[in-house]
Scaffold this motif. Structure first.
Motif, PDB file in Angstrom:
ATOM      1  N   GLU A 152     -14.616 -10.516   4.428  1.00 27.38           N
ATOM      2  CA  GLU A 152     -14.499 -11.494   3.345  1.00 27.38           C
ATOM      3  C   GLU A 152     -15.379 -11.098   2.164  1.00 27.38           C
ATOM      4  O   GLU A 152     -14.960 -11.186   0.993  1.00 27.38           O
ATOM      5  CB  GLU A 152     -14.882 -12.886   3.847  1.00 27.38           C
ATOM      6  CG  GLU A 152     -13.911 -13.482   4.863  1.00 27.38           C
ATOM      7  CD  GLU A 152     -14.029 -12.844   6.247  1.00 27.38           C
ATOM      8  OE1 GLU A 152     -15.046 -12.143   6.497  1.00 27.38           O
ATOM      9  OE2 GLU A 152     -13.112 -13.024   7.072  1.00 27.38           O
ATOM     10  N   ALA A 189     -13.868  -8.105   0.372  1.00 30.13           N
ATOM     11  CA  ALA A 189     -12.741  -8.514  -0.476  1.00 30.13           C
ATOM     12  C   ALA A 189     -13.252  -9.129  -1.775  1.00 30.13           C
ATOM     13  O   ALA A 189     -12.694  -8.892  -2.854  1.00 30.13           O
ATOM     14  CB  ALA A 189     -11.848  -9.496   0.274  1.00 30.13           C
ATOM     15  N   GLU A 190     -14.314  -9.910  -1.694  1.00 27.37           N
ATOM     16  CA  GLU A 190     -14.904 -10.491  -2.902  1.00 27.37           C
ATOM     17  C   GLU A 190     -15.522  -9.413  -3.775  1.00 27.37           C
ATOM     18  O   GLU A 190     -15.417  -9.458  -5.015  1.00 27.37           O
ATOM     19  CB  GLU A 190     -15.955 -11.533  -2.507  1.00 27.37           C
ATOM     20  CG  GLU A 190     -16.726 -12.122  -3.679  1.00 27.37           C
ATOM     21  CD  GLU A 190     -15.834 -12.803  -4.702  1.00 27.37           C
ATOM     22  OE1 GLU A 190     -16.237 -12.868  -5.889  1.00 27.37           O
ATOM     23  OE2 GLU A 190     -14.728 -13.274  -4.327  1.00 27.37           O
ATOM     24  N   GLU A 212      -5.003  -5.998  -5.288  1.00 34.80           N
ATOM     25  CA  GLU A 212      -4.802  -7.289  -4.632  1.00 34.80           C
ATOM     26  C   GLU A 212      -4.079  -7.110  -3.303  1.00 34.80           C
ATOM     27  O   GLU A 212      -4.359  -7.839  -2.330  1.00 34.80           O
ATOM     28  CB  GLU A 212      -4.027  -8.236  -5.548  1.00 34.80           C
ATOM     29  CG  GLU A 212      -3.962  -9.671  -5.060  1.00 34.80           C
ATOM     30  CD  GLU A 212      -5.348 -10.293  -4.838  1.00 34.80           C
ATOM     31  OE1 GLU A 212      -5.459 -11.170  -3.947  1.00 34.80           O
ATOM     32  OE2 GLU A 212      -6.313  -9.901  -5.537  1.00 34.80           O
ATOM     33  N   GLU A 213      -3.154  -6.176  -3.220  1.00 32.74           N
ATOM     34  CA  GLU A 213      -2.486  -5.902  -1.949  1.00 32.74           C
ATOM     35  C   GLU A 213      -3.489  -5.425  -0.910  1.00 32.74           C
ATOM     36  O   GLU A 213      -3.424  -5.820   0.268  1.00 32.74           O
ATOM     37  CB  GLU A 213      -1.405  -4.842  -2.143  1.00 32.74           C
ATOM     38  CG  GLU A 213      -0.204  -5.310  -2.937  1.00 32.74           C
ATOM     39  CD  GLU A 213       0.782  -4.190  -3.218  1.00 32.74           C
ATOM     40  OE1 GLU A 213       1.979  -4.475  -3.340  1.00 32.74           O
ATOM     41  OE2 GLU A 213       0.348  -3.020  -3.327  1.00 32.74           O
ATOM     42  N   ARG A 262      -6.742  -6.099  -0.867  1.00 30.18           N
ATOM     43  CA  ARG A 262      -7.595  -7.248  -0.509  1.00 30.18           C
ATOM     44  C   ARG A 262      -6.901  -8.150   0.514  1.00 30.18           C
ATOM     45  O   ARG A 262      -7.504  -8.560   1.511  1.00 30.18           O
ATOM     46  CB  ARG A 262      -7.952  -8.062  -1.757  1.00 30.18           C
ATOM     47  CG  ARG A 262      -8.894  -7.375  -2.718  1.00 30.18           C
ATOM     48  CD  ARG A 262      -9.242  -8.296  -3.894  1.00 30.18           C
ATOM     49  NE  ARG A 262     -10.073  -9.407  -3.452  1.00 30.18           N
ATOM     50  CZ  ARG A 262      -9.679 -10.684  -3.416  1.00 30.18           C
ATOM     51  NH1 ARG A 262      -8.454 -11.007  -3.796  1.00 30.18           N
ATOM     52  NH2 ARG A 262     -10.502 -11.624  -2.998  1.00 30.18           N
ATOM     53  N   GLN A 263      -5.644  -8.455   0.257  1.00 32.87           N
ATOM     54  CA  GLN A 263      -4.926  -9.346   1.165  1.00 32.87           C
ATOM     55  C   GLN A 263      -4.698  -8.694   2.530  1.00 32.87           C
ATOM     56  O   GLN A 263      -4.766  -9.370   3.565  1.00 32.87           O
ATOM     57  CB  GLN A 263      -3.592  -9.764   0.537  1.00 32.87           C
ATOM     58  CG  GLN A 263      -3.738 -10.652  -0.695  1.00 32.87           C
ATOM     59  CD  GLN A 263      -4.586 -11.878  -0.416  1.00 32.87           C
ATOM     60  OE1 GLN A 263      -4.433 -12.553   0.616  1.00 32.87           O
ATOM     61  NE2 GLN A 263      -5.506 -12.163  -1.336  1.00 32.87           N
ATOM     62  N   ALA A 264      -4.435  -7.404   2.545  1.00 32.67           N
ATOM     63  CA  ALA A 264      -4.280  -6.708   3.823  1.00 32.67           C
ATOM     64  C   ALA A 264      -5.563  -6.785   4.637  1.00 32.67           C
ATOM     65  O   ALA A 264      -5.536  -6.956   5.856  1.00 32.67           O
ATOM     66  CB  ALA A 264      -3.886  -5.253   3.578  1.00 32.67           C
ATOM     67  N   LEU A 273      -7.950  -9.169   4.351  1.00 34.59           N
ATOM     68  CA  LEU A 273      -8.230 -10.555   4.740  1.00 34.59           C
ATOM     69  C   LEU A 273      -7.264 -11.060   5.809  1.00 34.59           C
ATOM     70  O   LEU A 273      -7.630 -11.891   6.657  1.00 34.59           O
ATOM     71  CB  LEU A 273      -8.164 -11.463   3.509  1.00 34.59           C
ATOM     72  CG  LEU A 273      -9.280 -11.265   2.475  1.00 34.59           C
ATOM     73  CD1 LEU A 273      -8.973 -12.054   1.213  1.00 34.59           C
ATOM     74  CD2 LEU A 273     -10.629 -11.673   3.060  1.00 34.59           C
ATOM     75  N   GLU A 274      -6.009 -10.569   5.782  1.00 32.38           N
ATOM     76  CA  GLU A 274      -4.985 -11.090   6.690  1.00 32.38           C
ATOM     77  C   GLU A 274      -4.612 -10.110   7.802  1.00 32.38           C
ATOM     78  O   GLU A 274      -3.674 -10.379   8.560  1.00 32.38           O
ATOM     79  CB  GLU A 274      -3.729 -11.427   5.873  1.00 32.38           C
ATOM     80  CG  GLU A 274      -3.970 -12.461   4.784  1.00 32.38           C
ATOM     81  CD  GLU A 274      -2.769 -12.620   3.856  1.00 32.38           C
ATOM     82  OE1 GLU A 274      -1.706 -12.039   4.182  1.00 32.38           O
ATOM     83  OE2 GLU A 274      -2.898 -13.292   2.822  1.00 32.38           O
ATOM     84  N   ARG A 296      -3.077  -7.279   7.597  1.00 36.93           N
ATOM     85  CA  ARG A 296      -1.662  -6.997   7.350  1.00 36.93           C
ATOM     86  C   ARG A 296      -1.397  -5.501   7.492  1.00 36.93           C
ATOM     87  O   ARG A 296      -2.130  -4.682   6.966  1.00 36.93           O
ATOM     88  CB  ARG A 296      -1.296  -7.477   5.945  1.00 36.93           C
ATOM     89  CG  ARG A 296       0.180  -7.336   5.600  1.00 36.93           C
ATOM     90  CD  ARG A 296       0.424  -7.734   4.155  1.00 36.93           C
ATOM     91  NE  ARG A 296      -0.042  -9.092   3.898  1.00 36.93           N
ATOM     92  CZ  ARG A 296      -0.170  -9.605   2.671  1.00 36.93           C
ATOM     93  NH1 ARG A 296       0.108  -8.855   1.612  1.00 36.93           N
ATOM     94  NH2 ARG A 296      -0.586 -10.849   2.515  1.00 36.93           N
TER      95      ARG A 296
END
Length: 821
Positions: free
Chosen positions: A404, A407-408, A636-637, A639-641, A643-644, A646
């Motif tokens: 987290e 990502a920040e 952003e892709e 970061r989301q990968a 965090l999730e 993915r």
């Protein structure tokens, strides 16, 4: 000021030992010998030997009336070369292996695999003399010449000759650290035959083949046992050797090896560039050009940009429209577009309905000196804030962050990058107008030559010379501890054993390492290349005293030029206006380079490092194949990968396929019809005419226009003047930042164009030649700050010139004379 420089025409030695630091110079000893010299220095079991240099071959060929394979082989060596070859025979004694080592062998244009000569069991001085000439002759056969022509390589390439003691091999063969067919990296392939390895390389016999799990993680398997040439243990030993070589060479590698009397010998090592990564199938991408005229942007994107970099730079369009509006330029904006995977740029016209308001804005901007205000705000307020933000982000240990928090951190660095883009282009507008107004006044109203304009400003861009001054301090620390001119091995030892020097080295690396070497984020930053920093330090320690880049003479010349200009205009009607425009240009000129680090280079490096950390975590979880695939994702892709959790491998594979298709389909140099001349501005207010004319003047001198070649002219290239002076030296073609380690002190650097980060290598070079760029390009500004002659916008110098050519650069005329073809 006279900027003539001492010629650097000292001939390279005719023969060098593999243990001589000069044997690392590919341009003199060829690719094969240079790699073996590097590996021998790293402690690998490379047989001792000597290299008859390419310069010796050039000297031999120069005396021939006609250069053919027959005349090269049949003509006797001159006394000097013969004596050097005889000395090699005396020192090595016994049967010798004599191998050609091509300057561009295994290169980008042509591999020359199997085309150059190897001669084994050579005994005695006379036989060695004949073998050397036979190796040289193999570079002039009709087969090789036809191959080079078909591959797009120009002319004949120099050959060096590697002479080593022959290993009386009991078994020999090759090994690949990557499967040469599938690209798989989880096994090492070892091939072996009884006796010498040449019978395997030449295809005379079929080998035993072993598949050895990478890293010693399993049992070697004999997949094609014909001769019983190796045991499983011996196959493992060879695989381990190949993996160690790959670590030193920095990527997948194939080696040639031999075993004799129970010892393993390393005969050759080559990077496997063609299969460094399993390539996906090409995926076509749209080639839809927007309306208007679009020209390929080779300055910022010589190759297709990867998705992360491309998405970040797409924001440029929005910012540039805002900059044009802010300064009242009669343009909608400067725009960039990706067409068929390649980056193009265009000038967007302003709607006639918007012109009245834009004209009013332009008049107000001039009267309020908006350009000066923007520059002043940068120097007094914005730059210190960027310095604080960059320093804080550099201090973050990304490896210690939770997912987290990482990502920040990525979001914060991306915000820095976006803010940097806005400031960078606002400064570009301000600098372009301030410099352009001054340039137009001095060349137009006063009728001065362009060179005189830049004499008044050269010496002010201190950001360009900062790395050189810091490197000088590091060199001073090294000189206090080392005798003579140290090589890389000595500097590495000093770095490992001397705490004070190590601290000084890390200070330099920390201060200047947070610099992306290219606009493409996928390429390493300076801090990631400590060997490059050591190479630059070696060159600083070894450079000739004639290559004085201290800057003092440049600054003194500027002061004299300014005093002369003031004296010439004193009492005249133009004196006051000249003084005001000069003051604005003096504030603007250093900002052209100064802001690049804070707004572009440092944010790029910080974003790269954060992205690699995030991608490394995804790769460790099986959600991404490799960390460096991060750059096929947008920020952003990524970061989301993270965090999730993915899985993004399918997306990356498709985009890698698109990138491969773009590389295979370079596209046109431009799309659309080139616009005609701009409409007359005679009826517009003086402020608008001055602003638009100045902006156009600066843009022209940033980009440069290659002069048309003259009919019947050979032996020279014509460009535009970039930095005054004249210098003769050896050409070194560097196509990207990844080839910085080719550069040696006093070389003539030949490159497509340079970015501000290239300033780290300028203390080592004697002159500069580029394909593109004008007198206000980064290349020209940096060259003038170092007092280095520069010829720019030659169009094709990187294609015409080759490593090792002797050339003279006249920076005052933009002409490059070629002495050695």
């Amino acid at each position: 000021m006279s900027n003539d420089r001492n010629d650097n025409t000292d001939a390279a030695p005719l023969v060098v030992s593999l243990d001589d630091p000069r044997a690392l110079d590919r341009a003199e000893v060829g690719a094969k010998a240079a790699v073996l010299a590097q590996l021998r220095r790293s402690g690998f079991p490379v047989p001792d030997g000597y290299v008859v240099t390419a310069r010796a071959m050039v000297r031999h060929v120069r005396e021939l009336a006609e250069v053919t394979a027959e005349t090269v082989a049949g003509s006797p060596l001159d006394a000097g070369i013969r004596a050097a070859v005889q000395e090699v025979a005396r020192r090595l004694d016994g049967p010798l292996a004599v191998r050609s080592s091509g300057i561009d062998e295994d290169g980008a244009h042509a591999s020359h695999a199997g085309q150059y000569t190897t001669i084994l069991d050579v005994e005695g001085a006379e036989a060695l003399d004949e073998a050397v000439r036979a190796c040289w002759a193999s570079g002039f056969t009709e087969v090789v010449r036809g191959y080079r022509t078909a591959a797009g390589a120009e002319g004949d390439a120099p050959l060096a000759v590697l002479v080593q003691r022959l290993v009386p091999a009991e078994t020999a063969g090759v090994a690949f650290t990557v499967n040469p067919v599938t690209g798989a990296r989880d096994e090492v392939l070892v091939s072996a035959v009884r006796g010498i390895g040449e019978q395997l390389v030449s295809g005379e016999v079929s080998p035993d083949d072993w598949a050895v799990p990478a890293g010693g993680t399993g049992t070697p398997v004999n997949t094609a046992g014909r001769h019983g040439a190796l045991t499983a243990g011996q196959a493992q030993e060879i695989a381990t050797l190949a993996e160690r070589v790959a670590e030193v060479l920095g990527g997948p590698t194939d080696i040639e090896w031999a075993r004799a009397a129970g010892r393993l010998h390393l005969l050759q090592g080559r990077p496997i560039t063609a299969i460094a990564d399993p390539e996906p199938e090409p995926v076509p991408v749209p080639v839809n050009a927007p309306r208007g005229f679009w020209a390929k942007d080779t300055t910022h994107a010589p190759l297709p940009l990867l998705p992360m970099t491309r998405e970040l730079l797409d924001y440029n369009n929005t910012v540039l429209e805002g900059v044009c509006a802010q300064f009242g330029l009669l343009l909608k904006g400067l725009a960039f577009a990706t067409i068929g995977g390649w980056r193009y740029m265009a000038t967007l016209p302003l709607s006639p309905a918007d012109a009245p308001a834009r004209i009013a804005t332009c008049v107000a901007a001039v009267r309020e000196d908006l350009a000066g205000q923007v520059i002043e705000e940068w120097l007094e307020e914005i730059r210190p804030r960027f310095a604080d933000r960059i320093d804080a982000l550099r201090r973050v240990d990304v490896t210690a962050l939770s997912d987290e928090a990482l990502a920040e951190h990525l979001a914060q660095v991306r915000a820095l990058h976006r803010d940097g883009t806005e400031v960078h282009f606002r400064l570009l507008g301000a600098v372009s107008i301030a410099l352009g107004r001054f340039g137009l006044f001095t060349t137009g109203t006063l009728g001065w030559e362009q060179g005189r304009v830049f004499e008044l400003l050269t010496g002010l861009s201190t950001e360009s010379t900062g790395p050189a001054l810091a490197m000088s301090e590091l060199a001073r620390t090294a000189r206090q501890r080392l005798q003579g001119t140290p090589d890389l091995a000595a500097l590495r030892t000093l770095l490992e054993t001397d705490q004070e020097f190590a601290a000084a080295f890390e200070t330099y690396r920390g201060e200047y390492g947070c610099r992306a070497l290219q606009y493409e984020l996928a390429n390493p930053a300076l801090a990631e290349r400590p060997e490059l920093i050591l190479s630059l330090l070696r060159d600083q320690l070894g450079q000739d005293a004639a290559l004085d880049h201290s800057g003092g003479a440049v600054e003194q010349a500027r002061r004299e030029a300014v005093a002369k200009a003031h004296a010439e205009l004193a009492g005249g009607a133009e004196a006051e206006r000249f003084g005001a425009l000069l003051a604005g240009a003096e504030r603007a000129y250093p900002v052209r380079e100064d802001n690049e680090y804070w707004t572009v280079s440092a944010p790029n490096a910080l974003l790269r490092w954060a992205a690699l950390e995030a991608a490394g975590r995804l790769a460790g979880r099986g959600l991404l194949d490799r960390a460096d695939h991060a750059f096929f994702l947008e920020v952003e892709e990524l970061r989301q990968a993270l965090l999730e959790s993915r899985d993004v491998r399918e997306t990356v594979t498709r985009r890698r396929g698109e990138h491969r298709w773009a590389l295979q389909n370079p596209g046109a140099d431009s799309f659309g019809e080139r616009p005609g001349p701009p409409p007359s501005m005679d009826a517009l207010p003086a402020e608008v005419r001055e602003t638009m004319g100045g902006f156009a003047w600066t843009m022209q001198h940033m980009g440069g226009v290659s002069p048309a070649p003259r009919q019947g002219e050979s032996g020279r290239l014509r460009g535009v003047p970039g930095s005054a002076g004249r210098y003769t030296g050896v050409a070194r073609v560097v196509l990207s930042e990844g080839e910085f380690d080719k550069i040696r002190a006093g070389d003539v650097l030949v490159c497509p164009i340079t970015s501000p980060v290239w300033s780290v290598v300028f203390p080592s070079i004697g002159a500069l030649v580029t394909d593109t760029g004008g007198a206000l390009s980064h290349a020209a500004i940096i060259a003038r700050e170092y007092g280095i002659p520069a010829a720019l916008a030659t169009g094709n110098a990187t294609q015409i010139l080759r490593d090792g050519m002797l050339v003279t650069v006249d920076g005052s005329s933009g002409v490059v004379e070629i002495h050695e073809q």
